[in-house]
Design a protein around this motif. Structure first.
Motif, PDB file in Angstrom:
ATOM      1  N   LEU A  10      -9.960  49.726  64.378  1.00 61.06           N
ATOM      2  CA  LEU A  10      -9.804  48.743  63.720  1.00 61.06           C
ATOM      3  C   LEU A  10     -10.961  48.793  62.743  1.00 61.06           C
ATOM      4  N   GLY A  11     -11.672  49.952  62.578  1.00 62.47           N
ATOM      5  CA  GLY A  11     -12.849  50.354  61.594  1.00 62.47           C
ATOM      6  C   GLY A  11     -12.448  50.428  60.107  1.00 62.47           C
ATOM      7  N   HIS A  12     -13.261  49.807  59.454  1.00 62.30           N
ATOM      8  CA  HIS A  12     -13.090  49.971  57.918  1.00 62.30           C
ATOM      9  C   HIS A  12     -14.678  50.516  57.308  1.00 62.30           C
ATOM     10  N   ARG A  13     -14.421  51.029  56.202  1.00 67.56           N
ATOM     11  CA  ARG A  13     -15.606  51.642  55.427  1.00 67.56           C
ATOM     12  C   ARG A  13     -15.376  51.019  53.915  1.00 67.56           C
ATOM     13  N   ILE A  14     -16.212  50.389  53.402  1.00 66.47           N
ATOM     14  CA  ILE A  14     -16.315  49.952  52.160  1.00 66.47           C
ATOM     15  C   ILE A  14     -17.649  50.219  51.557  1.00 66.47           C
ATOM     16  N   THR A  15     -17.531  50.415  50.017  1.00 68.35           N
ATOM     17  CA  THR A  15     -18.788  50.856  49.371  1.00 68.35           C
ATOM     18  C   THR A  15     -19.834  49.600  49.100  1.00 68.35           C
ATOM     19  N   SER A  16     -19.375  48.562  48.431  1.00 67.75           N
ATOM     20  CA  SER A  16     -20.364  47.473  48.446  1.00 67.75           C
ATOM     21  C   SER A  16     -19.764  46.159  48.888  1.00 67.75           C
ATOM     22  N   VAL A  17     -20.428  45.283  49.353  1.00 64.09           N
ATOM     23  CA  VAL A  17     -20.076  43.796  49.615  1.00 64.09           C
ATOM     24  C   VAL A  17     -21.306  43.214  49.593  1.00 64.09           C
ATOM     25  N   ASN A  18     -21.108  41.908  49.484  1.00 61.44           N
ATOM     26  CA  ASN A  18     -22.036  40.934  49.426  1.00 61.44           C
ATOM     27  C   ASN A  18     -22.804  40.989  50.987  1.00 61.44           C
ATOM     28  N   SER A  19     -22.038  40.533  51.831  1.00 63.79           N
ATOM     29  CA  SER A  19     -22.638  40.651  53.214  1.00 63.79           C
ATOM     30  C   SER A  19     -21.452  41.152  54.255  1.00 63.79           C
ATOM     31  N   THR A  20     -21.664  42.095  55.192  1.00 61.82           N
ATOM     32  CA  THR A  20     -20.589  42.511  56.021  1.00 61.82           C
ATOM     33  C   THR A  20     -20.283  41.405  57.089  1.00 61.82           C
ATOM     34  N   ASN A  21     -21.188  40.610  57.376  1.00 61.60           N
ATOM     35  CA  ASN A  21     -20.943  39.604  58.387  1.00 61.60           C
ATOM     36  C   ASN A  21     -19.785  38.613  57.487  1.00 61.60           C
ATOM     37  N   GLU A  22     -20.070  38.124  56.347  1.00 57.86           N
ATOM     38  CA  GLU A  22     -19.161  37.254  55.558  1.00 57.86           C
ATOM     39  C   GLU A  22     -17.867  37.793  55.485  1.00 57.86           C
ATOM     40  N   TRP A  23     -17.904  39.139  55.279  1.00 58.64           N
ATOM     41  CA  TRP A  23     -16.697  39.803  54.956  1.00 58.64           C
ATOM     42  C   TRP A  23     -15.893  39.805  56.139  1.00 58.64           C
ATOM     43  N   ILE A  24     -16.442  40.044  57.466  1.00 56.98           N
ATOM     44  CA  ILE A  24     -15.657  40.208  58.615  1.00 56.98           C
ATOM     45  C   ILE A  24     -15.354  38.837  59.185  1.00 56.98           C
ATOM     46  N   ARG A  25     -15.876  37.802  58.780  1.00 57.81           N
ATOM     47  CA  ARG A  25     -15.494  36.513  59.261  1.00 57.81           C
ATOM     48  C   ARG A  25     -14.329  35.918  58.782  1.00 57.81           C
ATOM     49  N   ASN A  26     -14.089  36.627  57.711  1.00 59.10           N
ATOM     50  CA  ASN A  26     -12.714  36.227  56.999  1.00 59.10           C
ATOM     51  C   ASN A  26     -11.558  36.066  57.880  1.00 59.10           C
ATOM     52  N   PRO A  27     -10.827  34.993  58.051  1.00 60.68           N
ATOM     53  CA  PRO A  27      -9.801  34.638  59.301  1.00 60.68           C
ATOM     54  C   PRO A  27      -8.626  35.695  59.238  1.00 60.68           C
ATOM     55  N   GLU A  28      -8.580  36.376  57.795  1.00 61.14           N
ATOM     56  CA  GLU A  28      -7.412  37.195  57.940  1.00 61.14           C
ATOM     57  C   GLU A  28      -7.924  38.721  58.402  1.00 61.14           C
ATOM     58  N   ILE A  29      -9.053  38.821  58.850  1.00 65.71           N
ATOM     59  CA  ILE A  29      -9.565  39.991  59.439  1.00 65.71           C
ATOM     60  C   ILE A  29      -9.558  39.831  61.091  1.00 65.71           C
ATOM     61  N   PRO A  30      -8.745  40.190  61.797  1.00 61.58           N
ATOM     62  CA  PRO A  30      -8.445  40.439  63.105  1.00 61.58           C
ATOM     63  C   PRO A  30      -9.776  40.636  64.027  1.00 61.58           C
ATOM     64  N   PHE A  31      -9.749  40.071  65.240  1.00 62.36           N
ATOM     65  CA  PHE A  31     -10.641  40.182  66.149  1.00 62.36           C
ATOM     66  C   PHE A  31     -10.598  41.707  66.505  1.00 62.36           C
ATOM     67  N   GLY A  32     -11.655  42.281  66.857  1.00 62.19           N
ATOM     68  CA  GLY A  32     -11.693  43.601  67.335  1.00 62.19           C
ATOM     69  C   GLY A  32     -11.883  44.422  66.130  1.00 62.19           C
ATOM     70  N   SER A  33     -12.049  43.942  64.977  1.00 61.65           N
ATOM     71  CA  SER A  33     -12.329  44.744  63.591  1.00 61.65           C
ATOM     72  C   SER A  33     -13.950  44.814  63.577  1.00 61.65           C
ATOM     73  N   TRP A  34     -14.275  46.139  62.784  1.00 66.28           N
ATOM     74  CA  TRP A  34     -15.555  46.299  62.337  1.00 66.28           C
ATOM     75  C   TRP A  34     -15.684  47.104  61.228  1.00 66.28           C
ATOM     76  N   VAL A  35     -16.708  46.991  60.424  1.00 63.56           N
ATOM     77  CA  VAL A  35     -16.760  47.513  59.153  1.00 63.56           C
ATOM     78  C   VAL A  35     -18.299  48.065  59.089  1.00 63.56           C
ATOM     79  N   ILE A  36     -18.375  49.324  58.327  1.00 63.25           N
ATOM     80  CA  ILE A  36     -19.693  49.639  57.679  1.00 63.25           C
ATOM     81  C   ILE A  36     -19.656  49.846  56.330  1.00 63.25           C
TER      82      ILE A  36
END
Length: 251
Positions: free
Chosen positions: A10-36
């Motif tokens: 469930l790993g993701h890699r994105i180019t640019s984001v305001n905040s990775t913490n805010e991105w992953i707090r989205n309820p549509e992102i399932p628990f167990g997910s992570w992002v760099i």
């Protein structure tokens, strides 16, 4: 309850984001997910602080897990995630064993300068914690902004090899999961706290901080089973610190 640890798939890699913490707090992102992310423009720090990624190769990571509130101390989660990060650093960069440590409660220091910070954000509901783990690590760079020159540094002296950042992230996921599993076994918690104290920047240091509306000075004794810092003051009083204050400093 069913624990939700990080899942490698469930790993993701994105180019640019305001905040990775805010991105992953989205309820549509399932628990167990992570992002760099390669870049974040509004990185979050503790309290009202922001996290400024430095250099050409920052490591910007967030993960989302679910834990039982009855069995987990959140201050311990913070310090154990710090130990998971430090163990990953040692695995990839063995030379850092000599100069890189945990600064309680949630930073990584190389010598006397900060190279990484951890931000734990949690929400409590129906006996469970929904926990977001944010990590910022300055891998490599050539310059430090002047206001941070005496406070921050880079972990590495040279650029990472191809694919090394991704391999680092995958190993960190393994170490974070192991840290959470350890937190469920009190005998293992005490064992790992010994390891953390042995790799602590504050080990045997004298510190000064604000406590009970006054400034106190004392020697660090260690970290207790809840993740609090134990201090013996100049007057012989033993106190527990839940967190650092703005006036916290090493003497």
């Amino acid at each position: 309850m069913q624990y939700r640890l990080l899942k490698p798939e469930l790993g993701h890699r994105i180019t640019s984001v305001n905040s990775t913490n805010e991105w992953i707090r989205n309820p549509e992102i399932p628990f167990g997910s992570w992002v760099i992310a390669e870049e974040q423009t509004e990185g979050k720090g503790r309290g009202q602080n922001s996290w400024q990624s430095l250099g050409e190769e920052p490591f910007i990571f967030s993960g989302k897990i679910r834990l039982s509130a009855a069995e987990i101390s959140l201050p311990l989660v913070s310090i154990f995630v710090s130990s998971a990060l430090l163990k990953t650093i040692y695995s990839f960069f063995p030379k850092r064993l000599d100069d890189t440590t945990i600064k309680w409660p949630n930073d990584i220091y190389k010598d006397d300068k900060k190279v990484a910070g951890i931000l734990i954000q949690s929400e409590f509901s129906n006996g469970v914690y929904d926990v977001v783990i944010g990590i910022g690590l300055n891998f490599f760079g050539q310059t430090i902004p002047e206001p941070l020159a005496d406070k921050a540094s880079f972990l590495c002296e040279k650029q990472l090899s191809e694919g090394e950042l991704e391999r680092f992230a995958n190993q960190l996921v393994v170490e974070i999961n192991q840290a959470v599993i350890t937190l469920l076994d009190q005998s293992q918690v005490l064992k790992d706290l010994v390891w953390i104290e042995d790799h602590s920047l504050l080990k045997n240091k004298v510190i000064e901080t604000e406590w009970d509306q006054r400034i106190v000075r004392g020697r660090v004794l260690g970290i207790d089973e809840l993740g609090f810092l134990l201090i013996m003051t100049e007057t012989g009083q033993k106190i527990e610190l839940m967190d650092t204050s703005p006036k916290f400093r090493i003497i």
